[in-house]
Design a protein around this motif. Structure first.
Motif, mmCIF file in Angstrom:
data_model
loop_
_atom_site.group_PDB
_atom_site.id
_atom_site.type_symbol
_atom_site.label_atom_id
_atom_site.label_comp_id
_atom_site.label_asym_id
_atom_site.label_seq_id
_atom_site.Cartn_x
_atom_site.Cartn_y
_atom_site.Cartn_z
ATOM 1 N N GLY A 71 -3.862 1.435 6.484
ATOM 2 C CA GLY A 71 -4.777 1.467 7.616
ATOM 3 C C GLY A 71 -6.173 1.941 7.261
ATOM 4 O O GLY A 71 -7.095 1.810 8.072
ATOM 5 N N ARG A 72 -6.356 2.486 6.061
ATOM 6 C CA ARG A 72 -7.680 2.966 5.638
ATOM 7 C C ARG A 72 -8.224 2.172 4.436
ATOM 8 O O ARG A 72 -9.433 1.967 4.343
ATOM 9 N N PHE A 73 -7.351 1.769 3.550
ATOM 10 C CA PHE A 73 -7.758 1.042 2.343
ATOM 11 C C PHE A 73 -7.341 -0.414 2.448
ATOM 12 O O PHE A 73 -6.296 -0.735 3.024
ATOM 13 N N THR A 74 -8.153 -1.278 1.862
ATOM 14 C CA THR A 74 -7.836 -2.702 1.810
ATOM 15 C C THR A 74 -8.065 -3.219 0.398
ATOM 16 O O THR A 74 -9.159 -3.053 -0.157
ATOM 17 N N TYR A 115 0.829 -1.198 0.000
ATOM 18 C CA TYR A 115 0.000 0.000 0.000
ATOM 19 C C TYR A 115 0.867 1.253 0.000
ATOM 20 O O TYR A 115 1.967 1.275 0.564
ATOM 21 N N ALA A 116 0.331 2.305 -0.597
ATOM 22 C CA ALA A 116 0.946 3.610 -0.441
ATOM 23 C C ALA A 116 0.821 4.030 1.016
ATOM 24 O O ALA A 116 -0.183 3.715 1.685
ATOM 25 N N ASP A 117 1.817 4.747 1.515
ATOM 26 C CA ASP A 117 1.784 5.164 2.916
ATOM 27 C C ASP A 117 0.533 5.987 3.221
ATOM 28 O O ASP A 117 -0.013 5.911 4.331
ATOM 29 N N SER A 118 0.077 6.744 2.265
ATOM 30 C CA SER A 118 -1.052 7.648 2.488
ATOM 31 C C SER A 118 -2.377 6.918 2.716
ATOM 32 O O SER A 118 -3.336 7.522 3.200
ATOM 33 N N VAL A 119 -2.440 5.643 2.364
ATOM 34 C CA VAL A 119 -3.704 4.916 2.509
ATOM 35 C C VAL A 119 -3.614 3.744 3.484
ATOM 36 O O VAL A 119 -4.621 3.088 3.761
ATOM 37 N N GLN A 164 -11.453 -1.585 -0.914
ATOM 38 C CA GLN A 164 -12.323 -1.052 0.122
ATOM 39 C C GLN A 164 -11.659 0.185 0.699
ATOM 40 O O GLN A 164 -10.528 0.116 1.205
ATOM 41 N N MET A 165 -12.343 1.302 0.603
ATOM 42 C CA MET A 165 -11.772 2.573 1.041
ATOM 43 C C MET A 165 -12.606 3.112 2.189
ATOM 44 O O MET A 165 -13.797 3.421 2.015
ATOM 45 N N ASN A 166 -11.993 3.197 3.347
ATOM 46 C CA ASN A 166 -12.651 3.705 4.547
ATOM 47 C C ASN A 166 -11.994 5.001 4.995
ATOM 48 O O ASN A 166 -10.883 5.323 4.587
ATOM 49 N N SER A 167 -12.683 5.717 5.855
ATOM 50 C CA SER A 167 -12.160 6.980 6.404
ATOM 51 C C SER A 167 -11.627 7.876 5.293
ATOM 52 O O SER A 167 -10.499 8.407 5.372
ATOM 53 N N LEU A 168 -12.416 8.041 4.267
ATOM 54 C CA LEU A 168 -11.971 8.806 3.108
ATOM 55 C C LEU A 168 -11.748 10.265 3.446
ATOM 56 O O LEU A 168 -12.447 10.853 4.296
ATOM 57 N N LYS A 169 -10.756 10.829 2.780
ATOM 58 C CA LYS A 169 -10.370 12.221 2.983
ATOM 59 C C LYS A 169 -10.509 12.979 1.661
ATOM 60 O O LYS A 169 -10.412 12.368 0.588
ATOM 61 N N PRO A 170 -10.682 14.285 1.706
ATOM 62 C CA PRO A 170 -10.757 15.049 0.455
ATOM 63 C C PRO A 170 -9.543 14.826 -0.445
ATOM 64 O O PRO A 170 -9.677 14.832 -1.679
ATOM 65 N N GLU A 171 -8.389 14.600 0.145
ATOM 66 C CA GLU A 171 -7.189 14.380 -0.667
ATOM 67 C C GLU A 171 -7.180 13.023 -1.370
ATOM 68 O O GLU A 171 -6.290 12.749 -2.170
ATOM 69 N N ASP A 172 -8.155 12.180 -1.078
ATOM 70 C CA ASP A 172 -8.303 10.924 -1.813
ATOM 71 C C ASP A 172 -9.046 11.132 -3.135
ATOM 72 O O ASP A 172 -9.149 10.195 -3.933
ATOM 73 N N THR A 173 -9.548 12.324 -3.348
ATOM 74 C CA THR A 173 -10.270 12.620 -4.584
ATOM 75 C C THR A 173 -9.361 12.445 -5.794
ATOM 76 O O THR A 173 -8.270 13.016 -5.857
#
Length: 121
Positions: free
Chosen positions: A65-68, A59-63, A81-90
């Motif tokens: 613990g949040r993406f699987t 995984y990229a460090d930025s994701v 599976q993308m959880n705890s999404l942030k605006p920077e994930d756009t």
């Protein structure tokens, strides 16, 4: 030739979740790797997550613990599976696969058409 069909993108509020799917079809013997990349406006395409033969992932460090990322080998499908999404994930999210057409270990890469993920703040 392999066809990739992506689905699951959309608009979600920050903190929300989305699940992306990418189904591969064609004369596929096996999948060497399946990955998700993303590209935000004005930025280069970046690797988000990959899953290899078996269950090895990265995984990229930025994701982390949040993406699987996961895969269903019987369906030649990869999920994100993308959880705890942030605006920077756009970004536009692209599926990338390396497929084998036989047991000689050569693999060929293909890209999906992309699916838009927008996270509002």
């Amino acid at each position: 030739q392999v066809q990739l069909v992506e689905s699951g993108g959309g608009l979600v509020q920050a903190g929300g979740s989305l699940r992306l799917s990418c189904a591969a079809s064609g004369s596929i013997f096996s999948m060497k790797s399946m990955s998700w990349y993303r590209q935000a406006p004005g930025k280069q395409r970046e690797l988000v997550a990959s899953i290899f033969d078996g269950t090895r992932t990265n995984y990229a460090d930025s994701v982390k613990g949040r993406f699987t990322i996961s895969r269903d080998n019987a369906k030649n499908t990869v999920y994100l599976q993308m959880n705890s999404l942030k605006p920077e994930d756009t970004a536009v999210y692209y599926c990338n696969v390396y497929v084998r057409y036989s047991d000689d270990l050569r693999a060929y890469g293909y890209w999906g058409q992309g699916t838009q993920v927008t996270v509002s703040s």
